[in-house]
Design a protein around this motif. Structure first.
Motif, PDB file in Angstrom:
ATOM      1  N   PRO A  33      17.591  17.273  27.919  1.00 54.09           N
ATOM      2  CA  PRO A  33      18.223  16.093  28.520  1.00 54.09           C
ATOM      3  C   PRO A  33      17.985  14.837  27.685  1.00 54.09           C
ATOM      4  O   PRO A  33      16.930  14.691  27.045  1.00 54.09           O
ATOM      5  N   PHE A  34      18.963  13.937  27.705  1.00 55.34           N
ATOM      6  CA  PHE A  34      18.925  12.760  26.837  1.00 55.34           C
ATOM      7  C   PHE A  34      17.623  11.986  27.002  1.00 55.34           C
ATOM      8  O   PHE A  34      17.031  11.547  26.012  1.00 55.34           O
ATOM      9  N   THR A  35      17.174  11.801  28.247  1.00 51.14           N
ATOM     10  CA  THR A  35      15.956  11.023  28.487  1.00 51.14           C
ATOM     11  C   THR A  35      14.767  11.622  27.746  1.00 51.14           C
ATOM     12  O   THR A  35      13.978  10.904  27.121  1.00 51.14           O
ATOM     13  N   LEU A  36      14.648  12.934  27.825  1.00 55.59           N
ATOM     14  CA  LEU A  36      13.532  13.610  27.156  1.00 55.59           C
ATOM     15  C   LEU A  36      13.732  13.625  25.639  1.00 55.59           C
ATOM     16  O   LEU A  36      12.784  13.405  24.877  1.00 55.59           O
ATOM     17  N   ALA A  37      14.951  13.903  25.217  1.00 56.94           N
ATOM     18  CA  ALA A  37      15.227  13.922  23.776  1.00 56.94           C
ATOM     19  C   ALA A  37      14.940  12.559  23.150  1.00 56.94           C
ATOM     20  O   ALA A  37      14.357  12.455  22.061  1.00 56.94           O
ATOM     21  N   PHE A  38      15.337  11.504  23.857  1.00 55.04           N
ATOM     22  CA  PHE A  38      15.074  10.151  23.378  1.00 55.04           C
ATOM     23  C   PHE A  38      13.570   9.907  23.250  1.00 55.04           C
ATOM     24  O   PHE A  38      13.103   9.288  22.299  1.00 55.04           O
ATOM     25  N   GLY A  39      12.811  10.424  24.218  1.00 54.05           N
ATOM     26  CA  GLY A  39      11.361  10.258  24.186  1.00 54.05           C
ATOM     27  C   GLY A  39      10.696  10.971  23.031  1.00 54.05           C
ATOM     28  O   GLY A  39       9.572  10.628  22.651  1.00 54.05           O
ATOM     29  N   THR A  40      11.374  11.954  22.461  1.00 54.84           N
ATOM     30  CA  THR A  40      10.840  12.658  21.283  1.00 54.84           C
ATOM     31  C   THR A  40      11.429  12.107  19.984  1.00 54.84           C
ATOM     32  O   THR A  40      11.183  12.679  18.919  1.00 54.84           O
ATOM     33  N   GLY A  41      12.199  11.024  20.072  1.00 52.57           N
ATOM     34  CA  GLY A  41      12.877  10.513  18.879  1.00 52.57           C
ATOM     35  C   GLY A  41      13.952  11.473  18.408  1.00 52.57           C
ATOM     36  O   GLY A  41      14.297  11.497  17.226  1.00 52.57           O
ATOM     37  N   PHE A  42      14.468  12.285  19.351  1.00 51.55           N
ATOM     38  CA  PHE A  42      15.497  13.304  19.086  1.00 51.55           C
ATOM     39  C   PHE A  42      15.023  14.381  18.114  1.00 51.55           C
ATOM     40  O   PHE A  42      15.830  15.098  17.530  1.00 51.55           O
ATOM     41  N   ARG A  43      13.705  14.506  17.979  1.00 54.57           N
ATOM     42  CA  ARG A  43      13.170  15.626  17.190  1.00 54.57           C
ATOM     43  C   ARG A  43      13.276  16.928  17.977  1.00 54.57           C
ATOM     44  O   ARG A  43      13.258  18.007  17.403  1.00 54.57           O
ATOM     45  N   LEU A  44      13.345  16.805  19.302  1.00 55.39           N
ATOM     46  CA  LEU A  44      13.700  17.939  20.163  1.00 55.39           C
ATOM     47  C   LEU A  44      15.002  17.582  20.844  1.00 55.39           C
ATOM     48  O   LEU A  44      15.084  16.608  21.590  1.00 55.39           O
ATOM     49  N   ASN A  45      16.030  18.359  20.589  1.00 53.93           N
ATOM     50  CA  ASN A  45      17.348  18.035  21.120  1.00 53.93           C
ATOM     51  C   ASN A  45      18.075  19.297  21.552  1.00 53.93           C
ATOM     52  O   ASN A  45      18.336  19.507  22.719  1.00 53.93           O
ATOM     53  N   ARG A  46      18.367  20.145  20.605  1.00 55.76           N
ATOM     54  CA  ARG A  46      18.989  21.442  20.875  1.00 55.76           C
ATOM     55  C   ARG A  46      18.120  22.512  20.230  1.00 55.76           C
ATOM     56  O   ARG A  46      17.967  22.530  19.000  1.00 55.76           O
ATOM     57  N   GLU A  47      17.529  23.355  21.051  1.00 54.85           N
ATOM     58  CA  GLU A  47      16.548  24.311  20.564  1.00 54.85           C
ATOM     59  C   GLU A  47      16.908  25.727  20.996  1.00 54.85           C
ATOM     60  O   GLU A  47      17.360  25.946  22.127  1.00 54.85           O
ATOM     61  N   ASP A  48      16.709  26.677  20.089  1.00 56.14           N
ATOM     62  CA  ASP A  48      16.921  28.088  20.423  1.00 56.14           C
ATOM     63  C   ASP A  48      15.737  28.597  21.242  1.00 56.14           C
ATOM     64  O   ASP A  48      14.570  28.402  20.877  1.00 56.14           O
ATOM     65  N   VAL A  49      16.049  29.258  22.353  1.00 59.90           N
ATOM     66  CA  VAL A  49      15.045  29.782  23.271  1.00 59.90           C
ATOM     67  C   VAL A  49      15.396  31.224  23.594  1.00 59.90           C
ATOM     68  O   VAL A  49      16.565  31.549  23.797  1.00 59.90           O
ATOM     69  N   SER A  50      14.394  32.095  23.636  1.00 60.35           N
ATOM     70  CA  SER A  50      14.671  33.495  23.974  1.00 60.35           C
ATOM     71  C   SER A  50      14.631  33.684  25.481  1.00 60.35           C
ATOM     72  O   SER A  50      13.959  32.934  26.210  1.00 60.35           O
ATOM     73  N   GLY A  51      15.356  34.685  25.958  1.00 58.69           N
ATOM     74  CA  GLY A  51      15.382  34.939  27.388  1.00 58.69           C
ATOM     75  C   GLY A  51      16.082  36.249  27.703  1.00 58.69           C
ATOM     76  O   GLY A  51      16.596  36.932  26.817  1.00 58.69           O
ATOM     77  N   PRO A  52      16.104  36.605  28.991  1.00 59.54           N
ATOM     78  CA  PRO A  52      16.751  37.848  29.418  1.00 59.54           C
ATOM     79  C   PRO A  52      18.268  37.710  29.514  1.00 59.54           C
ATOM     80  O   PRO A  52      18.839  36.712  29.069  1.00 59.54           O
ATOM     81  N   SER A  53      18.930  38.692  30.122  1.00 55.44           N
ATOM     82  CA  SER A  53      20.393  38.711  30.210  1.00 55.44           C
ATOM     83  C   SER A  53      20.942  37.439  30.839  1.00 55.44           C
ATOM     84  O   SER A  53      21.980  36.931  30.435  1.00 55.44           O
ATOM     85  N   HIS A  54      20.249  36.947  31.864  1.00 55.64           N
ATOM     86  CA  HIS A  54      20.582  35.638  32.420  1.00 55.64           C
ATOM     87  C   HIS A  54      19.342  34.760  32.344  1.00 55.64           C
ATOM     88  O   HIS A  54      18.241  35.189  32.704  1.00 55.64           O
ATOM     89  N   LEU A  55      19.527  33.505  31.912  1.00 53.81           N
ATOM     90  CA  LEU A  55      18.415  32.560  31.858  1.00 53.81           C
ATOM     91  C   LEU A  55      18.869  31.205  32.371  1.00 53.81           C
ATOM     92  O   LEU A  55      19.854  30.632  31.887  1.00 53.81           O
ATOM     93  N   THR A  56      18.137  30.696  33.359  1.00 52.65           N
ATOM     94  CA  THR A  56      18.286  29.312  33.804  1.00 52.65           C
ATOM     95  C   THR A  56      16.951  28.618  33.637  1.00 52.65           C
ATOM     96  O   THR A  56      15.922  29.115  34.124  1.00 52.65           O
ATOM     97  N   LEU A  57      16.943  27.501  32.920  1.00 53.52           N
ATOM     98  CA  LEU A  57      15.765  26.643  32.815  1.00 53.52           C
ATOM     99  C   LEU A  57      16.204  25.229  33.179  1.00 53.52           C
ATOM    100  O   LEU A  57      16.518  24.404  32.309  1.00 53.52           O
ATOM    101  N   GLY A  58      16.307  24.963  34.480  1.00 52.58           N
ATOM    102  CA  GLY A  58      16.743  23.662  34.946  1.00 52.58           C
ATOM    103  C   GLY A  58      18.071  23.273  34.324  1.00 52.58           C
ATOM    104  O   GLY A  58      18.958  24.111  34.141  1.00 52.58           O
TER     105      GLY A  58
END
Length: 496
Positions: free
Chosen positions: A149-174
């Motif tokens: 989310p923009f608020t969090l990405a902004f807080g990291t200086g956009f160093r975390l913005n779009r990240e690859d994450v592993s998961g099962p067939s369906h994944l919801t993380l908020g």
């Protein structure tokens, strides 16, 4: 074959669940108990902290195998303290980027032992689909793009913005990863005031949507986090309101099957918790100040990297609410007895434990001279079939030997095994200290809950959760949270 839905309610207290069921509240849970089995004493991990316990649930192993020792712990490989965001103060001090990277990426991809398969990995290798709704342990073979989310990405200086994450067939993380919303988007609470979708309502809405749209996987974990926060604030014995709200979310999922009876015809439904909580006293005397007690030692700060060459850092204090790790970073033979000696003077420390040598462990009781040595394998057998040898005072862990060499643990269930699993989780010399009921540890970065609820300790009230299983017969004489793993694999015909 029936599908399986596992509902995990954070900090689910068995006494409170029993009370609201007897009062006629929580209709979904009452229905599941009536048509299934309710086990009121399932033993959690030690420390009784969410990353540790949920790792045990999803791998069927204890921390000495799955590799996640606590919410705050010292990583010997990188010589730094790992903190998954225990407090806003620690997040600001450590940096939002580091905390988010640990929680979103490193917890599953690095800290969780890659040689310990998750339920998702085992089931999908066997040809079944799996799903995760807001449960933080999600490692599997599929790759997803998490949109921070923009608020969090902004807080990291956009160093975390779009990240690859592993998961099962369906994944919801908020709101980071989720399917397209069905219906009004406003019905899915998210944003900074709703923990970016990590809340009970969001979890319930997504799970119900998957059932409604016929996207339900064969195995699905649905995590309800809100009861943990409510219990911390109001105390665990006042958590009936938040447990009843989790029940409403479960009911909304069952409703999507047409009738609740049909839900059980098509599914095995399990409801459990990761750990419970106990009440903490209100006064300052209920805070065990480790910073003050160990002020004579050079302490590693959360923002530093340990360096043994110039003797700058002697210990690392890692508070986990009602337990703490004190890592010995150098001169173990000198410093460990000194630290133990200080901690042993305080009667608020129920157990002070450490590894003496290979397969030899020691635990002492604060404020007394009681001491106990124990080892794996020996003439004494517990209810889990584990065998032990010991020398010293068993009252340190509230144990006694019954007839026929049976060792029984009282208010510190499965104490020997759980202490060892904490002391052998990853590398590094450490002391594990667990508080007397009503007390909590204070140190820089520690969350404290005066007058509220807390957890983390070896004590039974922190360590015991209920489990409801409906839709299949179960027989557990002495259940532990690691038993979920083989039970679910066996249901799908993949057990050993």
């Amino acid at each position: 074959m029936k599908k399986v839905i596992l509902f995990v309610v954070d900090s689910l207290h068995p006494s409170v669940l029993g009370r609201i069921l007897s009062e006629g509240n929580a209709p979904a849970f009452r229905f599941l108990v009536k048509h299934g089995t309710c086990i009121d004493r399932v033993i959690s991990s030690f420390p009784t902290m969410t990353p540790v316990a949920t790792s045990s649930m999803i791998t069927g192993t204890w921390p000495n195998q799955h590799g996640v020792p606590g919410f705050i712990w010292y990583n010997e490989q990188i010589r730094k303290i790992v903190d998954y965001g225990a407090t806003w103060q620690s997040i600001l001090k450590i940096g939002l980027e580091k905390v988010l990277r640990n929680l979103l990426l490193n917890l599953n991809e690095d800290h969780l032992n890659t040689k310990t398969p998750t339920l998702y990995e085992e089931l999908e290798a066997g040809g079944y689909s799996t799903g995760n709704v807001n449960f933080f342990m999600h490692r599997a073979r599929h790759t997803y793009l998490a949109k921070v989310p923009f608020t969090l990405a902004f807080g990291t200086g956009f160093r975390l913005n779009r990240e690859d994450v592993s998961g099962p067939s369906h994944l919801t993380l908020g709101q980071l990863i989720h399917p397209p919303f069905s219906g009004r988007a406003g019905a899915y609470p998210r944003g900074p005031f709703h923990r970016f979708g990590f809340n009970d309502t969001f979890s319930g809405k997504i799970a119900a949507q998957l059932v409604r749209e016929r996207q339900q996987p064969d195995f699905m974990v649905v995590y309800f986090p809100d009861n943990d926060k409510y219990s911390h604030q109001h105390g665990p014995l006042r958590s009936g309101f938040s447990i009843e709200y989790a029940d409403q979310q479960v009911a909304s999922v069952l409703d999507e099957f047409g009738t609740w009876e049909k839900a059980l015809e098509e599914n095995v439904i399990i409801v459990t918790g990761d750990h419970a909580q106990s009440t903490v006293g209100l006064g300052k005397e209920y805070l065990i100040d480790l910073d003050s007690a160990l002020k004579s030692f050079k302490r590693l700060k959360a923002t530093e990297e340990a360096s043994g060459e110039d003797n700058r850092h002697e210990i690392a204090i890692c508070p986990n609410e009602r337990m703490a790790f004190i890592y010995i970073l150098q001169r173990k033979d000198d410093l460990l007895p000194e630290v133990v000696g200080i901690l042993a003077k305080d009667p608020r420390n129920a157990q002070i434990s450490w590894k003496v040598s290979e397969n030899k462990f020691c635990v002492v009781q604060g404020g007394t001279e009681k001491q106990l040595f124990f080892s794996r394998r020996g003439p004494f057998r517990d209810v889990y079939g584990q065998t032990w040898s010991y020398e010293g005072d068993l009252s340190v862990v509230d144990a006694q030997v019954l007839s026929e060499q049976i060792i029984e643990f009282g208010k510190f269930p499965d104490a020997f095994n759980r202490l060892i699993s904490a002391l052998e989780a990853r590398g590094g010399s450490r002391i594990a200290v667990s508080a007397v009921l009503g007390y909590e540890y204070f140190a820089v970065g520690a969350p404290i809950h005066p007058g509220g609820g807390s957890h983390g300790s070896l004590e039974e009230e922190d360590s015991t959760v209920p489990m409801i299983v409906a839709g299949m017969p179960v027989e557990f004489d002495h259940a532990r949270i690691i038993d979920l793993y083989p039970m679910i694999l066996n249901h799908f015909g993949l057990g050993s």
